[in-house]
Write a protein that holds these residues in place. Sequence first.
Motif, PDB file in Angstrom:
ATOM      1  N   ARG A   1       0.839  -1.200   0.000  1.00  0.00           N
ATOM      2  CA  ARG A   1       0.000   0.000   0.000  1.00  0.00           C
ATOM      3  C   ARG A   1       0.873   1.249   0.000  1.00  0.00           C
ATOM      4  NH1 ARG A   1      -1.900   3.195   4.250  1.00  0.00           N
ATOM      5  NH2 ARG A   1      -0.962   1.726   5.716  1.00  0.00           N
ATOM      6  N   PRO A   2       0.704   2.143  -0.975  1.00  0.00           N
ATOM      7  CA  PRO A   2       1.459   3.401  -0.977  1.00  0.00           C
ATOM      8  C   PRO A   2       1.096   4.248   0.241  1.00  0.00           C
ATOM      9  CG  PRO A   2       0.415   3.028  -3.105  1.00  0.00           C
ATOM     10  CD  PRO A   2      -0.152   2.021  -2.150  1.00  0.00           C
ATOM     11  N   ILE A   3       2.108   4.918   0.803  1.00  0.00           N
ATOM     12  CA  ILE A   3       1.892   5.737   1.997  1.00  0.00           C
ATOM     13  C   ILE A   3       2.296   7.185   1.734  1.00  0.00           C
ATOM     14  CG2 ILE A   3       2.609   6.086   4.396  1.00  0.00           C
ATOM     15  CD1 ILE A   3       2.907   2.992   4.534  1.00  0.00           C
ATOM     16  N   SER A   4       3.539   7.405   1.345  1.00  0.00           N
ATOM     17  CA  SER A   4       4.029   8.740   0.997  1.00  0.00           C
ATOM     18  C   SER A   4       5.267   8.556   0.133  1.00  0.00           C
ATOM     19  CB  SER A   4       4.387   9.554   2.253  1.00  0.00           C
ATOM     20  OG  SER A   4       5.555   9.027   2.859  1.00  0.00           O
ATOM     21  N   ASN A   5       5.714   9.616  -0.485  1.00  0.00           N
ATOM     22  CA  ASN A   5       6.861   9.504  -1.389  1.00  0.00           C
ATOM     23  C   ASN A   5       8.096   8.932  -0.692  1.00  0.00           C
ATOM     24  OD1 ASN A   5       7.034  11.880   0.118  1.00  0.00           O
ATOM     25  ND2 ASN A   5       7.896  13.080  -1.542  1.00  0.00           N
ATOM     26  N   ILE A   6       8.328   9.302   0.555  1.00  0.00           N
ATOM     27  CA  ILE A   6       9.530   8.834   1.259  1.00  0.00           C
ATOM     28  C   ILE A   6       9.413   7.356   1.622  1.00  0.00           C
ATOM     29  CG2 ILE A   6      11.010   9.205   3.268  1.00  0.00           C
ATOM     30  CD1 ILE A   6      10.912  11.502   1.117  1.00  0.00           C
ATOM     31  N   VAL A   7       8.306   6.975   2.223  1.00  0.00           N
ATOM     32  CA  VAL A   7       8.101   5.568   2.590  1.00  0.00           C
ATOM     33  C   VAL A   7       8.042   4.705   1.334  1.00  0.00           C
ATOM     34  CG1 VAL A   7       6.510   3.944   3.691  1.00  0.00           C
ATOM     35  CG2 VAL A   7       6.926   6.177   4.729  1.00  0.00           C
ATOM     36  N   ASP A   8       7.371   5.191   0.315  1.00  0.00           N
ATOM     37  CA  ASP A   8       7.211   4.407  -0.910  1.00  0.00           C
ATOM     38  C   ASP A   8       8.539   4.135  -1.604  1.00  0.00           C
ATOM     39  OD1 ASP A   8       4.544   4.506  -0.314  1.00  0.00           O
ATOM     40  OD2 ASP A   8       4.025   5.899  -1.932  1.00  0.00           O
ATOM     41  N   VAL A   9       9.430   5.106  -1.632  1.00  0.00           N
ATOM     42  CA  VAL A   9      10.702   4.871  -2.311  1.00  0.00           C
ATOM     43  C   VAL A   9      11.531   3.840  -1.552  1.00  0.00           C
ATOM     44  CG1 VAL A   9      12.113   6.716  -1.297  1.00  0.00           C
ATOM     45  CG2 VAL A   9      12.532   5.982  -3.632  1.00  0.00           C
ATOM     46  N   THR A  10      11.461   3.840  -0.214  1.00  0.00           N
ATOM     47  CA  THR A  10      12.206   2.820   0.535  1.00  0.00           C
ATOM     48  C   THR A  10      11.616   1.435   0.289  1.00  0.00           C
ATOM     49  OG1 THR A  10      10.926   3.109   2.579  1.00  0.00           O
ATOM     50  CG2 THR A  10      12.905   4.466   2.325  1.00  0.00           C
TER      51      THR A  10
END
Length: 89
Positions: free
Chosen positions: A47-56
Amino acid sequence: MPSSEKIAVSIPDPDLCRRFTAAYIANVKIGPSPLWLQRRLHLAGVRPISNIVDVTNYVLLELGQPMHAFDRARLSGGEIRIRTARPGE
């Protein structure tokens, strides 16, 4: 300025973590990820969360290498301390 001047990393038990690298990135704006990244994550069951969490999460899925993002303002003493989890964490 080297990352080590911006953020400290400590490893109390180096036998449990032989290598840890860190990079400091300033002026990051948190927001939604691009649609292509959100779609890739959805297709992988994440599940996508935010740009920072998603890239990790994307790096983990693509390369098998876990990554963690930290907000420097929320770090205790401005330091990343590498340790095993405590009971209940």
